[in-house]
Design an enzyme around this catalytic site. Structure first.
Site, PDB file in Angstrom:
ATOM      1  N   LYS A   1      73.233 -51.376 -17.338  1.00 16.83           N
ATOM      2  CA  LYS A   1      74.250 -51.883 -18.264  1.00 16.83           C
ATOM      3  C   LYS A   1      75.683 -51.649 -17.810  1.00 16.83           C
ATOM      4  O   LYS A   1      75.989 -50.616 -17.228  1.00 16.83           O
ATOM      5  CB  LYS A   1      74.077 -51.180 -19.617  1.00 16.83           C
ATOM      6  CG  LYS A   1      72.809 -51.576 -20.333  1.00 16.83           C
ATOM      7  CD  LYS A   1      72.726 -50.840 -21.642  1.00 16.83           C
ATOM      8  CE  LYS A   1      71.580 -51.379 -22.481  1.00 16.83           C
ATOM      9  NZ  LYS A   1      71.500 -50.667 -23.753  1.00 16.83           N
TER      10      LYS A   1
ATOM     11  N   GLY B   1      72.006 -40.708 -11.714  1.00 19.09           N
ATOM     12  CA  GLY B   1      70.915 -41.386 -12.413  1.00 19.09           C
ATOM     13  C   GLY B   1      69.743 -41.746 -11.521  1.00 19.09           C
ATOM     14  O   GLY B   1      69.193 -40.913 -10.810  1.00 19.09           O
TER      15      GLY B   1
HETATM   16  P1  AMP Z   1      71.047 -47.053 -14.576  1.00 21.02           P
HETATM   17  O1  AMP Z   1      70.379 -45.887 -15.225  1.00 21.02           O
HETATM   18  O2  AMP Z   1      72.167 -47.623 -15.375  1.00 21.02           O
HETATM   19  O3  AMP Z   1      71.420 -46.782 -13.139  1.00 21.02           O
HETATM   20  O4  AMP Z   1      69.955 -48.234 -14.572  1.00 21.02           O
HETATM   21  C1  AMP Z   1      68.782 -48.167 -13.851  1.00 21.02           C
HETATM   22  C2  AMP Z   1      67.795 -49.133 -14.428  1.00 21.02           C
HETATM   23  O5  AMP Z   1      68.310 -50.445 -14.374  1.00 21.02           O
HETATM   24  C3  AMP Z   1      66.495 -49.163 -13.683  1.00 21.02           C
HETATM   25  O6  AMP Z   1      65.471 -48.682 -14.536  1.00 21.02           O
HETATM   26  C4  AMP Z   1      66.277 -50.636 -13.355  1.00 21.02           C
HETATM   27  O7  AMP Z   1      64.964 -51.089 -13.588  1.00 21.02           O
HETATM   28  C5  AMP Z   1      67.204 -51.320 -14.321  1.00 21.02           C
HETATM   29  N1  AMP Z   1      67.591 -52.653 -13.848  1.00 21.02           N
HETATM   30  C6  AMP Z   1      68.220 -52.962 -12.705  1.00 21.02           C
HETATM   31  N2  AMP Z   1      68.370 -54.290 -12.601  1.00 21.02           N
HETATM   32  C7  AMP Z   1      67.833 -54.849 -13.713  1.00 21.02           C
HETATM   33  C8  AMP Z   1      67.699 -56.191 -14.192  1.00 21.02           C
HETATM   34  N3  AMP Z   1      68.151 -57.213 -13.483  1.00 21.02           N
HETATM   35  N4  AMP Z   1      67.125 -56.368 -15.397  1.00 21.02           N
HETATM   36  C9  AMP Z   1      66.666 -55.319 -16.092  1.00 21.02           C
HETATM   37  N5  AMP Z   1      66.773 -54.033 -15.711  1.00 21.02           N
HETATM   38  C10 AMP Z   1      67.341 -53.802 -14.521  1.00 21.02           C
END
Ligand code: AMP
Length: 392
Positions: A190, A347
């Site tokens: 996000k 993360g």
């Molecule tokens: P963060 O904790 O913000 O670094 O987000 C990591 C998560 O983002 C991981 O679990 C990924 O599966 C998810 N992610 C990355 N790209 C996508 C996407 N295009 N759609 C849905 N989830 C995503």
């Protein structure tokens, strides 16, 4: 970055209060599933002992919220520490200096003390009475203005431990005084969790590649229909402001130029590579496409320094890990062959780079979560600031 280092600390005959991060993951049977954090603390403990000093270890574990919770006691660490350090380890939950009988003593979970998270001076004085100097060796806790991570510096001279030194030196190499051009790769789910981070980075980097779910918000802001993708439509204006700020700061933004779209969020879900304007209403973007990967590899070629946070797609489910794996492996090769400086952290990043078998070749991977992100956001970290005061 100038800060007080352990090498300059008086150690012989002194007792050092050492803030470590023993907040290790445990299995259901209580055993330690990943001892990276324990390993990280050992060099500082050994250095102090070798120089003739005594060690009093301070760490939090879990979130007891100021109450004594037996399941969150640190006493489970004693056998492991004894094994690694080859000495008997003392353990105390009190403040009585006469309880410090061993050369190395572990203090009970700092967060059992209600004052720990409240910068309580009385608590700081009680802990400070147990030693002569404060050694901050837990970068991962340095974003907290807690007594054991920052407050103790009010009562005794503070120095960075060896693990903290390594962390600060590498982070400075990536953002403070980097070899240019510097490329940032920021992915993840996000935009909402990374607005400050992106806003800070565009002022410091030469190129910023945005990927993962958060790229969808940027694509939507540019008028593309992202179908059923993860997208924060209410943050489209924020995304445009970040692009505008990047423009003004001469930071080139790289967004996906093609995508991998699927009809469900599942491993091996039916999927296709498509152009940005061809995502159907029932499809979701789960990874960057091959042209985007080529664009990213070119950017990695052009960069002398790379700083990476967040996966570029849903890397946990095959084949939507493709762009993350290809870019990470390429960066790792550039580190080995061309001297690229590649620093990553925060993360899911460590998991994603390990999944790509690229982690070992990166110049440095920070295991800190929140502290790494706050540092990328350009925020002052209390547990680091205390190491700088009085240093010219
Ligand atoms: P963060 O904790 O913000 O670094 O987000 C990591 C998560 O983002 C991981 O679990 C990924 O599966 C998810 N992610 C990355 N790209 C996508 C996407 N295009 N759609 C849905 N989830 C995503």
């Amino acid at each position: 970055m100038d800060f007080r280092r352990l090498e300059t600390a008086p150690l012989s005959g002194k007792t050092a209060l050492v803030r470590v991060d023993f907040n290790v993951p445990r299995r259901e049977d209580g055993s330690i599933s990943d001892d990276t954090r324990i390993q990280a603390a050992l060099p500082t403990i050994r250095a102090i002992r070798n120089a003739g000093g005594k060690v009093v270890l301070l760490s939090h574990f879990g979130r007891p919220k100021g109450e004594v919770k037996s399941e969150l006691s640190l006493n489970f660490l004693i056998p492991t520490l004894q094994e690694h350090l080859g000495e008997s380890i003392g353990f105390t939950d009190g403040f009585d200096p006469s309880a410090i009988t061993e050369n190395i003593t572990l203090i009970e979970n700092t967060r059992f003390q209600p004052g720990e998270t409240k910068s309580d001076e009385a608590l700081g004085k009680q802990w400070a009475a147990l030693g002569d100097i404060f050694v901050q060796d837990a970068f991962s806790a340095s974003h907290r203005n807690h007594v054991s991570s920052a407050g103790l510096a009010a009562f005794m001279p503070a120095y960075a431990g060896l693990s903290m030194e390594r962390e600060l030196d590498h982070l400075a190499q990536a953002l403070e005084n980097p070899k240019r051009p510097v490329l940032g790769v920021v992915g993840g789910a996000k935009v909402s969790t990374k607005i400050d981070l992106l806003s800070n980075l565009v002022r410091k980097l030469d190129m910023l590649a945005i990927g993962g779910g958060m790229a969808n918000t940027f694509l939507a802001a540019q008028g593309y229909d992202v179908g059923n993708s993860l997208c924060e439509h209410d943050l489209k204006d924020t995304a445009l402001k970040i692009i505008d700020a990047a423009d003004k700061a001469d930071c080139k933004i790289l967004l996906p130029v093609d995508v991998v779209a699927a009809t469900e969020f599942a491993a091996h879900a039916p999927h296709r590579v498509c152009a940005l304007d061809q995502v159907a209403p029932h499809e979701m973007i789960l990874d960057a496409g091959p042209d985007t990967v080529t664009q990213l590899l070119d950017a990695i070629d052009a960069a002398k320094t790379l700083i990476w946070n967040g996966p570029l797609g849903a890397f946990e489910i095959t084949p939507f890990d493709t762009s993350t794996v290809e870019a990470a492996q390429y960066a790792a090769r550039r580190v080995k062959k061309n001297g690229l400086i590649a620093v990553a952290g925060g993360g899911d990043t460590v998991a994603a780079l390990k999944h790509a078998s690229a982690a070992d070749d990166f110049t440095f991977i920070s295991t800190a979560g929140g502290a790494f992100l706050e540092w990328m956001e350009g925020k002052a970290l209390p547990g680091v600031e205390i190491l700088k005061t009085g240093v010219s």
